[in-house]
Design a protein around this motif. Sequence first.
Motif, PDB file in Angstrom:
ATOM      1  N   LEU A 132      26.015  32.684  28.908  1.00  0.00           N
ATOM      2  CA  LEU A 132      26.066  33.633  30.014  1.00  0.00           C
ATOM      3  C   LEU A 132      25.410  33.115  31.289  1.00  0.00           C
ATOM      4  CD1 LEU A 132      25.166  36.926  28.114  1.00  0.00           C
ATOM      5  CD2 LEU A 132      27.408  36.304  29.014  1.00  0.00           C
ATOM      6  N   PHE A 133      24.306  32.370  31.145  1.00  0.00           N
ATOM      7  CA  PHE A 133      23.497  32.037  32.318  1.00  0.00           C
ATOM      8  C   PHE A 133      23.153  30.551  32.447  1.00  0.00           C
ATOM      9  CE2 PHE A 133      22.463  36.373  30.936  1.00  0.00           C
ATOM     10  CZ  PHE A 133      22.858  37.078  32.057  1.00  0.00           C
ATOM     11  N   GLY A 134      23.564  29.737  31.471  1.00  0.00           N
ATOM     12  CA  GLY A 134      23.259  28.317  31.524  1.00  0.00           C
ATOM     13  C   GLY A 134      21.779  28.016  31.379  1.00  0.00           C
ATOM     14  N   LEU A 135      21.067  28.853  30.633  1.00  0.00           N
ATOM     15  CA  LEU A 135      19.628  28.695  30.444  1.00  0.00           C
ATOM     16  C   LEU A 135      19.297  28.292  29.015  1.00  0.00           C
ATOM     17  CD1 LEU A 135      18.233  31.946  32.100  1.00  0.00           C
ATOM     18  CD2 LEU A 135      18.015  29.630  32.996  1.00  0.00           C
ATOM     19  N   THR A 136      18.322  27.406  28.874  1.00  0.00           N
ATOM     20  CA  THR A 136      17.764  27.135  27.553  1.00  0.00           C
ATOM     21  C   THR A 136      16.681  28.177  27.280  1.00  0.00           C
ATOM     22  OG1 THR A 136      16.011  25.705  28.395  1.00  0.00           O
ATOM     23  CG2 THR A 136      18.142  24.643  27.862  1.00  0.00           C
TER      24      THR A 136
ATOM     25  N   SER B  90      15.906  33.059  17.701  1.00  0.00           N
ATOM     26  CA  SER B  90      15.936  32.231  18.912  1.00  0.00           C
ATOM     27  C   SER B  90      17.294  31.569  19.107  1.00  0.00           C
ATOM     28  CB  SER B  90      14.845  31.160  18.861  1.00  0.00           C
ATOM     29  OG  SER B  90      13.591  31.743  19.053  1.00  0.00           O
ATOM     30  N   ASP B  91      17.884  31.073  18.027  1.00  0.00           N
ATOM     31  CA  ASP B  91      19.186  30.413  18.135  1.00  0.00           C
ATOM     32  C   ASP B  91      20.265  31.374  18.612  1.00  0.00           C
ATOM     33  OD1 ASP B  91      18.014  28.059  17.294  1.00  0.00           O
ATOM     34  OD2 ASP B  91      18.886  28.113  15.274  1.00  0.00           O
ATOM     35  N   SER B  92      20.260  32.607  18.091  1.00  0.00           N
ATOM     36  CA  SER B  92      21.285  33.563  18.516  1.00  0.00           C
ATOM     37  C   SER B  92      21.087  33.943  19.984  1.00  0.00           C
ATOM     38  CB  SER B  92      21.304  34.798  17.620  1.00  0.00           C
ATOM     39  OG  SER B  92      20.118  35.531  17.749  1.00  0.00           O
ATOM     40  N   ILE B  93      19.842  34.092  20.384  1.00  0.00           N
ATOM     41  CA  ILE B  93      19.545  34.416  21.776  1.00  0.00           C
ATOM     42  C   ILE B  93      19.875  33.225  22.674  1.00  0.00           C
ATOM     43  CG2 ILE B  93      17.651  34.918  23.380  1.00  0.00           C
ATOM     44  CD1 ILE B  93      16.473  36.715  21.154  1.00  0.00           C
ATOM     45  N   ALA B  94      19.537  32.020  22.210  1.00  0.00           N
ATOM     46  CA  ALA B  94      19.799  30.811  23.001  1.00  0.00           C
ATOM     47  C   ALA B  94      21.286  30.654  23.292  1.00  0.00           C
ATOM     48  CB  ALA B  94      19.270  29.579  22.273  1.00  0.00           C
ATOM     49  N   ARG B  95      22.116  30.930  22.296  1.00  0.00           N
ATOM     50  CA  ARG B  95      23.567  30.832  22.515  1.00  0.00           C
ATOM     51  C   ARG B  95      24.005  31.802  23.608  1.00  0.00           C
ATOM     52  NH1 ARG B  95      23.411  30.192  17.022  1.00  0.00           N
ATOM     53  NH2 ARG B  95      23.900  32.359  16.609  1.00  0.00           N
ATOM     54  N   ALA B  96      23.470  33.002  23.578  1.00  0.00           N
ATOM     55  CA  ALA B  96      23.841  34.000  24.585  1.00  0.00           C
ATOM     56  C   ALA B  96      23.362  33.580  25.971  1.00  0.00           C
ATOM     57  CB  ALA B  96      23.260  35.369  24.217  1.00  0.00           C
ATOM     58  N   TYR B  97      22.113  33.152  26.103  1.00  0.00           N
ATOM     59  CA  TYR B  97      21.570  32.742  27.399  1.00  0.00           C
ATOM     60  C   TYR B  97      22.309  31.530  27.951  1.00  0.00           C
ATOM     61  CZ  TYR B  97      17.465  35.712  26.495  1.00  0.00           C
ATOM     62  OH  TYR B  97      16.628  36.748  26.239  1.00  0.00           O
ATOM     63  N   GLU B  98      22.626  30.588  27.057  1.00  0.00           N
ATOM     64  CA  GLU B  98      23.316  29.371  27.490  1.00  0.00           C
ATOM     65  C   GLU B  98      24.718  29.705  27.981  1.00  0.00           C
ATOM     66  OE1 GLU B  98      24.008  25.696  28.633  1.00  0.00           O
ATOM     67  OE2 GLU B  98      22.103  26.137  27.663  1.00  0.00           O
TER      68      GLU B  98
ATOM     69  N   ILE C  74      11.120  21.637  35.941  1.00  0.00           N
ATOM     70  CA  ILE C  74      11.895  20.709  36.780  1.00  0.00           C
ATOM     71  C   ILE C  74      13.346  21.177  36.883  1.00  0.00           C
ATOM     72  CG2 ILE C  74      12.867  18.368  36.859  1.00  0.00           C
ATOM     73  CD1 ILE C  74      10.105  17.425  35.677  1.00  0.00           C
ATOM     74  N   ALA C  75      13.932  21.546  35.750  1.00  0.00           N
ATOM     75  CA  ALA C  75      15.329  21.999  35.742  1.00  0.00           C
ATOM     76  C   ALA C  75      15.502  23.251  36.597  1.00  0.00           C
ATOM     77  CB  ALA C  75      15.792  22.257  34.313  1.00  0.00           C
ATOM     78  N   LEU C  76      14.562  24.180  36.498  1.00  0.00           N
ATOM     79  CA  LEU C  76      14.670  25.435  37.253  1.00  0.00           C
ATOM     80  C   LEU C  76      14.431  25.224  38.747  1.00  0.00           C
ATOM     81  CD1 LEU C  76      12.901  27.733  34.656  1.00  0.00           C
ATOM     82  CD2 LEU C  76      15.329  27.791  35.279  1.00  0.00           C
ATOM     83  N   VAL C  77      13.518  24.314  39.098  1.00  0.00           N
ATOM     84  CA  VAL C  77      13.309  23.983  40.505  1.00  0.00           C
ATOM     85  C   VAL C  77      14.570  23.314  41.052  1.00  0.00           C
ATOM     86  CG1 VAL C  77      12.010  22.502  42.097  1.00  0.00           C
ATOM     87  CG2 VAL C  77      10.785  23.884  40.394  1.00  0.00           C
ATOM     88  N   ASP C  78      15.132  22.378  40.272  1.00  0.00           N
ATOM     89  CA  ASP C  78      16.353  21.688  40.704  1.00  0.00           C
ATOM     90  C   ASP C  78      17.518  22.655  40.908  1.00  0.00           C
ATOM     91  OD1 ASP C  78      15.004  19.284  40.660  1.00  0.00           O
ATOM     92  OD2 ASP C  78      15.951  18.557  38.801  1.00  0.00           O
ATOM     93  N   ARG C  79      17.559  23.705  40.116  1.00  0.00           N
ATOM     94  CA  ARG C  79      18.627  24.706  40.243  1.00  0.00           C
ATOM     95  C   ARG C  79      18.337  25.738  41.328  1.00  0.00           C
ATOM     96  NH1 ARG C  79      20.161  27.124  34.486  1.00  0.00           N
ATOM     97  NH2 ARG C  79      21.347  28.495  35.856  1.00  0.00           N
ATOM     98  N   GLY C  80      17.176  25.647  41.937  1.00  0.00           N
ATOM     99  CA  GLY C  80      16.821  26.581  42.996  1.00  0.00           C
ATOM    100  C   GLY C  80      16.369  27.938  42.491  1.00  0.00           C
ATOM    101  N   LEU C  81      15.963  28.011  41.226  1.00  0.00           N
ATOM    102  CA  LEU C  81      15.530  29.283  40.650  1.00  0.00           C
ATOM    103  C   LEU C  81      14.011  29.458  40.720  1.00  0.00           C
ATOM    104  CD1 LEU C  81      17.896  29.193  37.559  1.00  0.00           C
ATOM    105  CD2 LEU C  81      18.171  30.547  39.654  1.00  0.00           C
ATOM    106  N   LEU C  82      13.294  28.352  40.740  1.00  0.00           N
ATOM    107  CA  LEU C  82      11.835  28.367  40.881  1.00  0.00           C
ATOM    108  C   LEU C  82      11.456  27.528  42.090  1.00  0.00           C
ATOM    109  CD1 LEU C  82      10.214  27.692  37.359  1.00  0.00           C
ATOM    110  CD2 LEU C  82      10.420  29.871  38.556  1.00  0.00           C
ATOM    111  N   ALA C  83      10.346  27.889  42.704  1.00  0.00           N
ATOM    112  CA  ALA C  83       9.761  27.096  43.788  1.00  0.00           C
ATOM    113  C   ALA C  83       8.316  26.800  43.422  1.00  0.00           C
ATOM    114  CB  ALA C  83       9.833  27.869  45.103  1.00  0.00           C
ATOM    115  N   ARG C  84       7.852  25.642  43.870  1.00  0.00           N
ATOM    116  CA  ARG C  84       6.449  25.268  43.681  1.00  0.00           C
ATOM    117  C   ARG C  84       5.720  25.497  45.000  1.00  0.00           C
ATOM    118  NH1 ARG C  84       8.598  21.443  40.023  1.00  0.00           N
ATOM    119  NH2 ARG C  84       7.194  20.995  38.316  1.00  0.00           N
ATOM    120  N   ARG C  85       4.501  26.015  44.888  1.00  0.00           N
ATOM    121  CA  ARG C  85       3.667  26.092  46.087  1.00  0.00           C
ATOM    122  C   ARG C  85       2.255  25.657  45.710  1.00  0.00           C
ATOM    123  NH1 ARG C  85       0.231  30.585  46.252  1.00  0.00           N
ATOM    124  NH2 ARG C  85       0.992  32.364  45.085  1.00  0.00           N
ATOM    125  N   ALA C  86       1.524  25.210  46.689  1.00  0.00           N
ATOM    126  CA  ALA C  86       0.166  24.727  46.451  1.00  0.00           C
ATOM    127  C   ALA C  86      -0.686  25.818  45.820  1.00  0.00           C
ATOM    128  CB  ALA C  86      -0.454  24.259  47.767  1.00  0.00           C
TER     129      ALA C  86
END
Length: 149
Positions: free
Chosen positions: A34-38, A24-32, A75-87
């Motif tokens: 390259l893409f700014g993702l946890t 997970s740590d090695s993957i996390a470094r790559a995602y962070e 919350i972080a993904l919604v704030d970044r515009g990557l996820l949307a919430r719907r009813a």
Amino acid sequence: MTSSRLVLDEFIPYRLSVTSNLVSDSIARAYESLFGLTIPEWRLVAVVAETGGITQQAIGMRTRMDKVTVSRAAIALVDRGLLARRANAEDRRSHLLELTDAGRDLYAAVAPKALDLESRIFAAFDPQEVAQFMAMLRRIESVALSIGG
């Protein structure tokens, strides 16, 4: 495993945890980088991509992440515009999370990198070993769930 004396380095749950953390740590470094993702954010993106619309509670059950971790990542993904919430028509107390266009683009960019990292980690193993390992992991999960995991 037959010894009555606990040796942490030979204790299978400990080895699983250490190995999982290393991967997970090695993957996390790559995602962070390259893409700014946890890792939790990536898991949410991947689960939402696979399911279409899904509640945070369902994500927690599926990924075994706690409520707070799922909520913060959402919350972080919604704030970044990557996820949307719907009813959620089935339960008005919850919302369904869906990928936005930007979220789908991100998933399309990250997924090949994730598969490449997996491939690099398991390149030293033959496909039959990997299949056996996956089958064993699924059996371990099943047993852990049956004893109260």
